[in-house]
Design a protein around this motif. Structure first.
Motif, PDB file in Angstrom:
ATOM      1  N   UNK A  85       0.832  -1.201   0.000  1.00  0.00           N
ATOM      2  CA  UNK A  85       0.000   0.000   0.000  1.00  0.00           C
ATOM      3  C   UNK A  85       0.869   1.255   0.000  1.00  0.00           C
ATOM      4  N   UNK A  86       0.649   2.183  -0.937  1.00  0.00           N
ATOM      5  CA  UNK A  86       1.429   3.428  -0.931  1.00  0.00           C
ATOM      6  C   UNK A  86       1.037   4.348   0.228  1.00  0.00           C
ATOM      7  N   UNK A  87      -0.043   4.028   0.941  1.00  0.00           N
ATOM      8  CA  UNK A  87      -0.508   4.877   2.044  1.00  0.00           C
ATOM      9  C   UNK A  87      -0.245   4.244   3.415  1.00  0.00           C
ATOM     10  N   UNK A  88       0.541   3.197   3.456  1.00  0.00           N
ATOM     11  CA  UNK A  88       0.759   2.440   4.684  1.00  0.00           C
ATOM     12  C   UNK A  88       1.322   3.315   5.802  1.00  0.00           C
ATOM     13  N   UNK A  89       0.930   2.972   7.022  1.00  0.00           N
ATOM     14  CA  UNK A  89       1.445   3.655   8.205  1.00  0.00           C
ATOM     15  C   UNK A  89       2.963   3.465   8.277  1.00  0.00           C
ATOM     16  N   UNK A  90       3.665   4.528   8.642  1.00  0.00           N
ATOM     17  CA  UNK A  90       5.135   4.541   8.738  1.00  0.00           C
ATOM     18  C   UNK A  90       5.808   4.464   7.371  1.00  0.00           C
ATOM     19  N   UNK A  91       5.036   4.646   6.307  1.00  0.00           N
ATOM     20  CA  UNK A  91       5.602   4.682   4.971  1.00  0.00           C
ATOM     21  C   UNK A  91       5.842   6.112   4.522  1.00  0.00           C
ATOM     22  N   UNK A  92       6.212   6.302   3.256  1.00  0.00           N
ATOM     23  CA  UNK A  92       6.538   7.648   2.764  1.00  0.00           C
ATOM     24  C   UNK A  92       5.326   8.559   2.580  1.00  0.00           C
ATOM     25  N   UNK A  93       4.109   8.006   2.585  1.00  0.00           N
ATOM     26  CA  UNK A  93       2.927   8.829   2.361  1.00  0.00           C
ATOM     27  C   UNK A  93       2.831   9.949   3.396  1.00  0.00           C
ATOM     28  N   UNK A  94       3.054   9.631   4.670  1.00  0.00           N
ATOM     29  CA  UNK A  94       3.013  10.645   5.727  1.00  0.00           C
ATOM     30  C   UNK A  94       3.763  10.119   6.946  1.00  0.00           C
ATOM     31  N   UNK A  95       4.525  10.976   7.609  1.00  0.00           N
ATOM     32  CA  UNK A  95       5.196  10.554   8.842  1.00  0.00           C
ATOM     33  C   UNK A  95       4.227  10.402  10.014  1.00  0.00           C
ATOM     34  N   UNK A  96       2.973  10.850   9.827  1.00  0.00           N
ATOM     35  CA  UNK A  96       1.965  10.785  10.890  1.00  0.00           C
ATOM     36  C   UNK A  96       0.750   9.988  10.415  1.00  0.00           C
ATOM     37  N   UNK A  97      -0.003   9.404  11.332  1.00  0.00           N
ATOM     38  CA  UNK A  97      -1.238   8.724  10.935  1.00  0.00           C
ATOM     39  C   UNK A  97      -2.242   9.721  10.340  1.00  0.00           C
ATOM     40  N   UNK A  98      -2.938   9.298   9.312  1.00  0.00           N
ATOM     41  CA  UNK A  98      -3.986  10.104   8.684  1.00  0.00           C
ATOM     42  C   UNK A  98      -5.299   9.347   8.885  1.00  0.00           C
ATOM     43  N   UNK A  99      -6.116   9.751   9.899  1.00  0.00           N
ATOM     44  CA  UNK A  99      -7.273   8.941  10.279  1.00  0.00           C
ATOM     45  C   UNK A  99      -8.535   9.261   9.476  1.00  0.00           C
ATOM     46  N   UNK A 100      -9.380   8.247   9.359  1.00  0.00           N
ATOM     47  CA  UNK A 100     -10.708   8.376   8.782  1.00  0.00           C
ATOM     48  C   UNK A 100     -11.711   8.005   9.868  1.00  0.00           C
ATOM     49  N   UNK A 101     -12.574   8.941  10.301  1.00  0.00           N
ATOM     50  CA  UNK A 101     -13.527   8.626  11.374  1.00  0.00           C
ATOM     51  C   UNK A 101     -14.787   7.962  10.834  1.00  0.00           C
ATOM     52  N   UNK A 102     -15.282   6.984  11.569  1.00  0.00           N
ATOM     53  CA  UNK A 102     -16.527   6.307  11.206  1.00  0.00           C
ATOM     54  C   UNK A 102     -17.320   6.079  12.485  1.00  0.00           C
ATOM     55  N   UNK A 103     -18.599   6.456  12.471  1.00  0.00           N
ATOM     56  CA  UNK A 103     -19.433   6.283  13.655  1.00  0.00           C
ATOM     57  C   UNK A 103     -20.743   5.622  13.274  1.00  0.00           C
ATOM     58  N   UNK A 104     -21.191   4.686  14.113  1.00  0.00           N
ATOM     59  CA  UNK A 104     -22.507   4.092  13.941  1.00  0.00           C
ATOM     60  C   UNK A 104     -23.022   3.616  15.292  1.00  0.00           C
ATOM     61  N   UNK A 105     -24.265   3.953  15.639  1.00  0.00           N
ATOM     62  CA  UNK A 105     -24.854   3.439  16.877  1.00  0.00           C
ATOM     63  C   UNK A 105     -25.115   1.939  16.825  1.00  0.00           C
ATOM     64  N   UNK A 106     -24.947   1.319  15.645  1.00  0.00           N
ATOM     65  CA  UNK A 106     -25.090  -0.125  15.534  1.00  0.00           C
ATOM     66  C   UNK A 106     -23.886  -0.867  16.126  1.00  0.00           C
ATOM     67  N   UNK A 107     -22.805  -0.139  16.407  1.00  0.00           N
ATOM     68  CA  UNK A 107     -21.618  -0.739  17.008  1.00  0.00           C
ATOM     69  C   UNK A 107     -21.738  -0.625  18.524  1.00  0.00           C
ATOM     70  N   UNK A 108     -21.805  -1.773  19.201  1.00  0.00           N
ATOM     71  CA  UNK A 108     -22.090  -1.758  20.641  1.00  0.00           C
ATOM     72  C   UNK A 108     -20.997  -2.394  21.490  1.00  0.00           C
ATOM     73  N   UNK A 109     -19.914  -2.887  20.881  1.00  0.00           N
ATOM     74  CA  UNK A 109     -18.764  -3.348  21.662  1.00  0.00           C
ATOM     75  C   UNK A 109     -17.494  -3.138  20.859  1.00  0.00           C
ATOM     76  N   UNK A 110     -16.355  -3.287  21.525  1.00  0.00           N
ATOM     77  CA  UNK A 110     -15.069  -2.972  20.894  1.00  0.00           C
ATOM     78  C   UNK A 110     -14.782  -3.912  19.726  1.00  0.00           C
ATOM     79  N   UNK A 111     -15.136  -5.181  19.861  1.00  0.00           N
ATOM     80  CA  UNK A 111     -14.883  -6.130  18.779  1.00  0.00           C
ATOM     81  C   UNK A 111     -15.624  -5.722  17.505  1.00  0.00           C
TER      82      UNK A 111
END
Length: 357
Positions: free
Chosen positions: A259-285
């Motif tokens: 992946x050219x966007x992999x974490x710790x790769x040349x794409x960015x020295x920092x994580x680039x997050x994508x947020x996702x929220x849903x009330x259908x998610x009710x536990x960490x798993x």
């Protein structure tokens, strides 16, 4: 497809299109005289499939101009079943390309042009007239069926069902509600060639159905001439709420070596997050699983792409895995993201996403 048809379609072959028109379970026309057109599929779209057909205004004494609501080509619920025929030693083998809902028909001069889209159009059009709330005891599968049936029959394959938390509500967008259920499961969905809505696990690898080599069998492989950082992420943070109302989350990191966007790769020295929220998610798993699946979907638009021009192959669909040799790759695994299949003699084009190599 039979072994004989598979061998034939990988080179020059004689083809024909068979189109049937149906309305409310009744066959209206069994042999529409299709003179041309194409089929387009794009997995990034809400309704991924569409076809465009042309036919003569009159043929063998029959008018194909849709002047009445019950005409085979009118847009009042008429469905087209499309089959692609391949000539094999004097007989035709038919490959079913699926069912499509007529959304527009236009007559110009001596030609009728019909636009028909995938069956998810039914769900996309059917906005809620009142807020939709799951009932007590509903599960992801039962909610999906409530959202879709009777327009389409839902088939759930190899997914673990679970209860839907109380208090869920969707106000207007039926297809958006369905996509939220699918994303939170997590699952993938597609309309099968038989017209069912199949909900199944999202997979990121599989056995290739075809090996494409540049310059062999009528194929030309080119790099897609566009690159962008827009929409590129290497971390997905999926959030939900547990039974006490506390916020929970799961995180997925892009660590794929290819992946050219992999974490710790040349794409960015920092994580680039994508947020996702849903009330259908009710536990960490559940949050972690949704994060992993969302990351896989993001890769569909942010990975390396190839454009393939080839002899038409009616056995291919978006989501199929293939291997590619050409454009600097050797036997690289890829998945079909978009395709354009001509319904008259011409070239087929694919956009494939490279998974390795």
């Amino acid at each position: 497809m039979s072994t004989e048809a598979l061998a034939v379609v990988q080179g020059s072959h004689t083809m024909q299109i068979r189109a049937e028109a149906w309305l409310d379970g009744e066959l209206l026309a069994a042999d529409i005289p299709v003179s041309g057109g194409s089929e387009e599929r794009d997995r990034s779209l809400a309704v991924p499939e569409s076809v465009r057909l042309t036919m003569p205004r009159r043929d063998r004494g029959t008018s194909w101009e849709p002047v009445e609501p019950t005409h085979p080509l009118a847009s009042f619920g008429q469905l087209l079943r499309i089959d692609y025929g391949v000539d094999i030693a004097g007989h035709t083998e038919w490959i079913n390309r699926g069912w499509f809902l007529i959304v527009d028909a236009d007559t110009g001069g001596d030609t009728v042009t019909v636009q028909a889209d995938g069956l998810l159009t039914f769900i996309d059009e059917a906005k809620f007239s009142a807020p939709f709330q799951p009932a007590s005891g509903d599960t992801l599968a039962s909610v999906a069926r409530d959202l879709v049936e009777p327009a389409l029959t839902v088939v759930v394959d190899s997914l673990v069902d679970r209860a839907v938390p109380q208090g869920m509500q969707w106000d207007t967008d039926r297809l958006g509600a369905l996509r939220e259920v699918v994303n939170a499961w997590p699952a993938d969905m597609r309309v099968t060639e038989d017209g069912y809505l199949l909900l199944e696990p999202l997979v990121e690898t599989g056995d290739p159905v075809l090996n494409l080599t540049d310059g062999v069998g009528g194929t030309v492989i080119r790099w897609q001439g566009r690159t962008s950082r827009d929409g590129a992420f290497n971390v997905v943070v999926a959030q939900g709420e547990d039974g006490s109302g506390s916020q929970i989350q799961g995180v997925a990191y892009d660590r794929s070596p290819s992946s050219p966007f992999r974490v710790s790769g040349p794409f960015s020295p920092l994580p680039v997050p994508y947020p996702y929220y849903s009330p259908l998610l009710t536990n960490v798993a559940q949050c972690r699983a949704a994060a992993e699946t969302t990351l896989q979907r993001l890769r569909r638009s942010a990975s390396r792409m190839l454009t393939v021009t080839m002899v038409p192959h009616p056995g291919l669909l978006t989501g199929d895995f293939i291997t590619v040799t050409g454009a600097g790759l050797t036997g690289a695994l890829a998945v079909i993201e978009t395709m354009s299949l001509p319904y008259s003699p011409g070239e087929m084009s694919l956009t494939v996403r490279v998974l390795d190599g």
